[in-house]
Design a protein around this motif. Sequence first.
Motif, short mmCIF file in Angstrom:
data_model
loop_
_atom_site.label_atom_id
_atom_site.label_comp_id
_atom_site.label_asym_id
_atom_site.label_seq_id
_atom_site.Cartn_x
_atom_site.Cartn_y
_atom_site.Cartn_z
N LEU A 155 -7.99 -1.21 1.13
CA LEU A 155 -7.24 -1.54 2.34
C LEU A 155 -6.32 -2.73 2.08
O LEU A 155 -6.70 -3.70 1.43
CB LEU A 155 -8.23 -1.88 3.46
CG LEU A 155 -7.71 -1.85 4.90
CD1 LEU A 155 -7.20 -0.47 5.27
CD2 LEU A 155 -8.82 -2.29 5.85
N LYS A 156 -5.10 -2.65 2.59
CA LYS A 156 -4.11 -3.69 2.35
C LYS A 156 -3.73 -4.40 3.65
O LYS A 156 -3.87 -3.83 4.74
CB LYS A 156 -2.86 -3.09 1.69
CG LYS A 156 -3.15 -2.40 0.37
CD LYS A 156 -1.89 -1.92 -0.31
CE LYS A 156 -2.20 -1.15 -1.59
NZ LYS A 156 -3.04 -1.92 -2.51
N ILE A 157 -3.24 -5.60 3.51
CA ILE A 157 -2.79 -6.35 4.68
C ILE A 157 -1.65 -5.61 5.36
O ILE A 157 -1.55 -5.58 6.59
CB ILE A 157 -2.35 -7.78 4.28
CG1 ILE A 157 -3.58 -8.58 3.82
CG2 ILE A 157 -1.66 -8.49 5.44
CD1 ILE A 157 -3.26 -9.99 3.35
N SER A 158 -0.81 -4.97 4.56
CA SER A 158 0.32 -4.20 5.12
C SER A 158 -0.15 -2.93 5.83
O SER A 158 0.65 -2.25 6.47
CB SER A 158 1.32 -3.85 4.02
OG SER A 158 0.69 -3.10 2.99
N ASP A 159 -1.44 -2.61 5.72
CA ASP A 159 -1.99 -1.44 6.42
C ASP A 159 -2.51 -1.81 7.81
O ASP A 159 -2.98 -0.94 8.54
CB ASP A 159 -3.16 -0.84 5.62
CG ASP A 159 -2.72 -0.20 4.32
OD1 ASP A 159 -1.57 0.27 4.25
OD2 ASP A 159 -3.52 -0.19 3.36
N ILE A 193 -8.64 -13.77 7.04
CA ILE A 193 -7.32 -13.92 6.42
C ILE A 193 -6.84 -15.37 6.51
O ILE A 193 -6.38 -15.96 5.53
CB ILE A 193 -6.30 -12.96 7.07
CG1 ILE A 193 -6.62 -11.50 6.71
CG2 ILE A 193 -4.88 -13.29 6.60
CD1 ILE A 193 -5.75 -10.50 7.44
N ASN A 194 -6.95 -15.93 7.68
CA ASN A 194 -6.38 -17.27 7.92
C ASN A 194 -7.22 -18.41 7.36
O ASN A 194 -6.67 -19.41 6.86
CB ASN A 194 -6.19 -17.49 9.43
CG ASN A 194 -5.13 -16.58 10.01
OD1 ASN A 194 -4.27 -16.07 9.29
ND2 ASN A 194 -5.19 -16.34 11.31
N GLU A 207 -1.89 -9.27 -4.28
CA GLU A 207 -1.35 -10.08 -3.19
C GLU A 207 -1.51 -9.39 -1.83
O GLU A 207 -1.63 -10.06 -0.81
CB GLU A 207 0.13 -10.39 -3.45
CG GLU A 207 0.39 -11.27 -4.65
CD GLU A 207 0.53 -10.47 -5.95
OE1 GLU A 207 0.85 -11.08 -6.97
OE2 GLU A 207 0.30 -9.23 -5.91
N ASP A 208 -1.49 -8.05 -1.82
CA ASP A 208 -1.54 -7.32 -0.56
C ASP A 208 -2.94 -6.76 -0.27
O ASP A 208 -3.18 -6.21 0.80
CB ASP A 208 -0.51 -6.18 -0.58
CG ASP A 208 -0.23 -5.61 0.80
OD1 ASP A 208 -0.39 -6.36 1.80
OD2 ASP A 208 0.11 -4.41 0.91
N THR A 209 -3.86 -6.88 -1.24
CA THR A 209 -5.22 -6.37 -1.04
C THR A 209 -5.95 -7.23 -0.01
O THR A 209 -5.94 -8.45 -0.11
CB THR A 209 -6.01 -6.37 -2.37
OG1 THR A 209 -5.30 -5.57 -3.33
CG2 THR A 209 -7.41 -5.82 -2.18
N LEU A 210 -6.56 -6.61 0.97
CA LEU A 210 -7.17 -7.36 2.07
C LEU A 210 -8.41 -8.12 1.63
O LEU A 210 -8.47 -9.35 1.70
CB LEU A 210 -7.51 -6.42 3.23
CG LEU A 210 -8.23 -7.06 4.42
CD1 LEU A 210 -7.43 -8.22 4.99
CD2 LEU A 210 -8.52 -6.01 5.49
#
Length: 298
Positions: A155-159, A193-194, A207-210
Amino acid sequence: MTWQNALHDYQLYLKIERGLSTNSVNSYKRDVEKLIRFLEKNEIKTSPIKITDEILQQFIYSISKEVNARSQSRIISGLRSFFDYLIFENYREDNPTAILETPKIGRKLPDTLAIEEIDLLISQIDLSTSEGERNRAILETLYSCGLRVTELITLKISDLFFAEGFIKVTGKGNKERFVPINEKTQKYITIYINQIRSHINIKKGFEDTLFLNRRGKQLTRNMIFIIIKELALKAELGKTVSPHTFRHSFATHLLENGADLRSIQQMLGHESITTTEIYMHIDKTFLKEVVEKYHPRN
């Protein structure tokens, strides 16, 4: 044609033409490799094109002493697919597995957890650690979205489409689907995330992997299994719990609360409704209640 050449081409076919995941391709590969090892051990000289059903029967008889009926059935299915591929490529005219009898196996019902058991298991997480915040987000995502473990770790952040209330999931065969995600799970992911992920030294390519490990790389399937197993032991559930248990629980609880099977099928990413129908066998009392509630004679 040698076995190794045939197996190599078969893997490319599964990956490129059928679009199967790496895990699925490896599973089919292992079935053929078991047959190859049997031939080598017994010094049977034959090729994928010339092997007979008699030799395959010998192979199945030999593995029947080592594995259960469900595993035998899986291996026979894998070999059948391999020889179907050879027919498709015009290497053979027949499938030597055609006369093999698949062992009769009962349909195994999925293990599930009650809502209270899921809450108890999640309560065992030590939230004073960075891994704890991550693990809470992981388990909440597994349960609230019904993901497969591979779908979770990729799962990615862009997802994440939190404004719309959905996440984009890449399932088997690289098929994408959108799954609803509740606000509570969104909150836990946002906290992770934060407050946690933002302080990790993320390696190039991730970089985009959650969900990341402490080294800034994608988590492995095995790591998710270990996290859940350790929490289940702490919670003293007395059950074997895996990532798939959360997926089964997700579907079962939706069904028990009135969700229709087609909706559950879409959210789980099942290609066939038949796969989803296994959840209909879990709680017969639910079916009785459906008839009593919706049938005009009641």
